[in-house]
Each structure stands twice: as structure tokens, then as C-alpha cells.
Design an enzyme around this catalytic site. Structure first.
Site, PDB file in Angstrom:
ATOM      1  N   ARG A 234       0.852  -1.187   0.000  1.00 20.99           N
ATOM      2  CA  ARG A 234       0.000   0.000   0.000  1.00 20.99           C
ATOM      3  C   ARG A 234       0.884   1.232   0.000  1.00 20.99           C
ATOM      4  NH1 ARG A 234      -3.586  -2.730  -1.492  1.00 20.99           N
ATOM      5  NH2 ARG A 234      -5.513  -3.260  -0.407  1.00 20.99           N
ATOM      6  N   GLU A 263      -3.694   7.339  -5.070  1.00 19.63           N
ATOM      7  CA  GLU A 263      -4.018   6.744  -6.377  1.00 19.63           C
ATOM      8  C   GLU A 263      -5.349   7.282  -6.898  1.00 19.63           C
ATOM      9  OE1 GLU A 263      -3.882   2.544  -5.642  1.00 19.63           O
ATOM     10  OE2 GLU A 263      -1.812   2.667  -4.977  1.00 19.63           O
ATOM     11  N   HIS A 281      -1.072  -0.031  -9.763  1.00 21.50           N
ATOM     12  CA  HIS A 281      -1.744  -0.939  -8.812  1.00 21.50           C
ATOM     13  C   HIS A 281      -2.356  -2.140  -9.544  1.00 21.50           C
ATOM     14  CE1 HIS A 281      -3.888  -1.097  -4.670  1.00 21.50           C
ATOM     15  NE2 HIS A 281      -3.754  -2.305  -5.172  1.00 21.50           N
TER      16      HIS A 281
END
Ligand code: 8YV
Length: 316
Positions: A234, A263, A281
């Protein structure tokens, strides 16, 4: 009279793959939270017992409070740091996630980022595309095989990366809450000491309040000008501002990042650098794995409505 089965209502709070949406729509009356007007939401709120979310979304205490009969949050992802688990627990709302099925893919991408960053594969491709090869050869890069790998968080994903790294003859060390009895790799009690002893440092720990900015300036300094940071966990675990400073000043060798603080925003300072490789991601985003993750989400929701035990609840 015809017996028309009424579909149960479920509330979708974040985006899910098309195939899973289609399966859900067949079985349930799916409402898209973000498409609902406030009045419609308030009118139906008491009917939603299930919320569908993903690993990148936030399910806050306040959001749960608007759903008086909520009993299940089904998360499309292994990470559930976006869900206020304490608030869910207080109300005995069950939370499920998708562990196991994505481990291989995430470990694969970690290795890919490690190789791509140290060998500067994207930079080398740009070099050819810009015609630079016609004028000379690409600068030498850093070796991966035999290097020292530090793993932050020796859970399912950390262990799987270690297995792959062993095939690259890397010397493997890790840090975790405590040394793990079933593990021969070198344990470091502190992240700082692990970073000092690593050429590559891979973030595999969970996100959330407990690990926020764990990888700070001090840790990056310890990893050093030859060191490379890899993050497939993360963005919150790394102090992104400190990371940018270290990259700009050259006190960190490089970074391979699949996750970011905000993000899908990626700081300009991380773009177009030979020693920084970035992906959006996508560590678990293969056809095979996303299909398995979808299966688990559906099985958990089906189990809930059938009154059966949930398939993959989060650990207690
Ligand atoms: C997904 C993830 O990107 O599993 C996780 O925790 O972060 C990823 O697999 C995400 O859940 C899909 O939106």
C-alpha cells in the site's frame, strides 16, 4: 399465481470487474452507491444487508452508520485497510476478503519490479525508442542475482517472494512482529537494521494506521544510494514525500512501485526516471487471478444469503 422470487438488494460501493458485475446482477438486485441520489439511498438504506467493495476503497464508520441493517462487507481484494474493521466489529458486521488466490501474482510483480528497476528495463526500452542506441550503449546497471533482499512483513506474499528470490540466489532477511519459528531467513528486530543490511527492500506488510509511513526518511537513508525500494503493498506504508526527496537527492538508488499515496495520482517527481519503475496498482490484475478473486466475492455473498459459513472472513 406465479411465484416470482424477489432478488435481494446489495449495495456496490466500489468498482468490480465486468464479469463479476454480470454474475452479481443475475443473482441480486445490485445498486451502485455512486449512482444513487441521496433520497434514493436514504429510502433504501435499511434494505441493504450486504456491501460490496474493493481493496482500494474506503468503507468508513460513517458510511456503515448510514446502513442500519448491514451484516456483511465483501471486499474484492486481500487488503482491507480501507475498511474500518473496528466499527464493523462493534456492530458485528462480518468482513470477507480474497486471500491466497492473488499471492503468486503479487509476488511475480514484486520480482518483475525488482528486475525492471535494477536492470532499468523501461529506461533501456526508451533508450532504443529515442534512437540513442545508434549513438552508443546503455549505461551499466545493478545485479539482482546474489544480492541481499530485505522483506518487510513475512506473510503469504512475503514468503512467496522469498521463494522466488531464493532461485535468484539472493540472501534473504526479513522483519515482522517477531521472528518466525518456521523460517531460516535472517530476522531483524527493526526495520532500520533490515534496511541497512539490504540491497533491495520489499514492502509486503498490510496497509492501515499501524504501518503508516513505516518506510520513512531514516529507513530510506539506511537502504542507501545503491539500494532499491519495491512496494507492492500500500502507498500508505511509504512516506512518499521522503521517497521523492531521496530519489531527487540520489540518496536512494531507485524504486519500483505498484502503489501510491493518492491513487490514481502519481507525483510528477516519480515520472520519467531511469531508476524509478511504476505500475498502476496491477499486482493482482491477471485474468486468472481476478477470476478467482471474483469467485470468492460471489461465494461469500451467496454463503451469507444462504445462512452458511462465510468462505474467507478476515482474520479475527
Ligand atoms: C486490488 C489489492 O487492486 O488485494 C488487494 O488488496 O489491492 C488489489 O488486489 C484491489 O482490491 C482491486 O480493486
Amino acid at each position: 399465481m406465479k411465484n416470482i422470487a424477489v432478488k435481494q438488494k446489495v449495495l456496490k460501493q466500489a468498482s468490480l470487474p465486468d464479469q463479476l458485475n454480470a454474475q452479481l446482477n443475475e443473482l441480486y438486485d445490485v445498486y451502485e452507491y455512486h449512482d444513487m441520489a441521496a433520497e434514493e439511498f436514504d429510502r433504501l438504506a435499511a434494505e441493504f444487508r450486504v456491501v460490496l467493495t474493493n481493496g482500494e476503497a474506503v468503507v468508513s464508520r460513517e458510511f456503515m452508520a448510514r446502513l442500519p441493517n448491514l451484516e456483511l462487507i465483501s471486499d474484492f481484494g486481500v487488503g482491507y485497510d480501507g475498511i474500518d474493521v473496528a466499527a464493523a466489529k462493534e456492530r458485528e458486521i462480518a468482513v470477507t476478503h480474497t486471500p491466497g488466490v492473488l499471492t503468486d501474482d503479487v509476488a511475480d510483480l514484486a520480482m518483475g519490479l525488482m528486475l525492471a528497476t535494477s536492470r532499468q528495463i523501461p529506461g533501456a526500452q526508451r533508450f532504443i525508442e529515442q534512437g540513442a542506441w545508434l549513438k552508443g550503449s546503455y549505461p551499466w546497471t545493478r545485479k539482482v542475482s546474489g544480492a541481499r533482499l530485505g522483506i518487510i512483513g513475512m506473510g503469504r506474499i512475503g514468503r512467496t517472494i522469498a521463494k522466488r528470490a531464493a532461485a535468484f540466489d539472493m540472501s534473504i532477511a526479513y522483519t515482522d512482529r517477531a521472528a518466525l519459528a518456521d523460517m531460516d531467513y535472517t530476522f531483524h528486530a527493526t526495520l532500520l537494521s533490515l534496511a541497512e543490511a539490504s540491497d533491495f527492500l520489499v514492502v509486503c506488510t498490510n496497509g492501515g494506521a499501524e504501518t503508516r509511513s513505516l518506510v520513512n526518511r531514516e529507513v530510506l537513508n539506511a537502504l542507501g544510494a545503491e539500494g532499491i525500494l519495491i512496494n507492492i503493498s500500500r502507498g500508505s506504508v511509504v512516506d512518499e514525500r521522503a521517497l521523492i526527496e531521496a530519489i531527487e537527492e540520489g540518496t536512494l538508488g531507485g524504486a519500483g512501485l505498484d502503489v501510491f499515496t493518492d491513487e490514481p495520482q502519481v507525483p510528477q517527481a516519480l515520472l520519467h526516471r531511469e531508476n524509478v519503475v511504476i505500475t498502476p496498482h496491477m499486482a493482482s490484475a491477471t485474468w486468472a487471478t481476478r477470476k478467482e478473486m471474483s469467485r470468492l466475492v460471489l461465494e461469500n455473498v451467496n454463503a451469507y444469503f444462504a445462512g452458511e459459513p462465510l468462505v474467507t472472513p478476515i482474520p479475527q
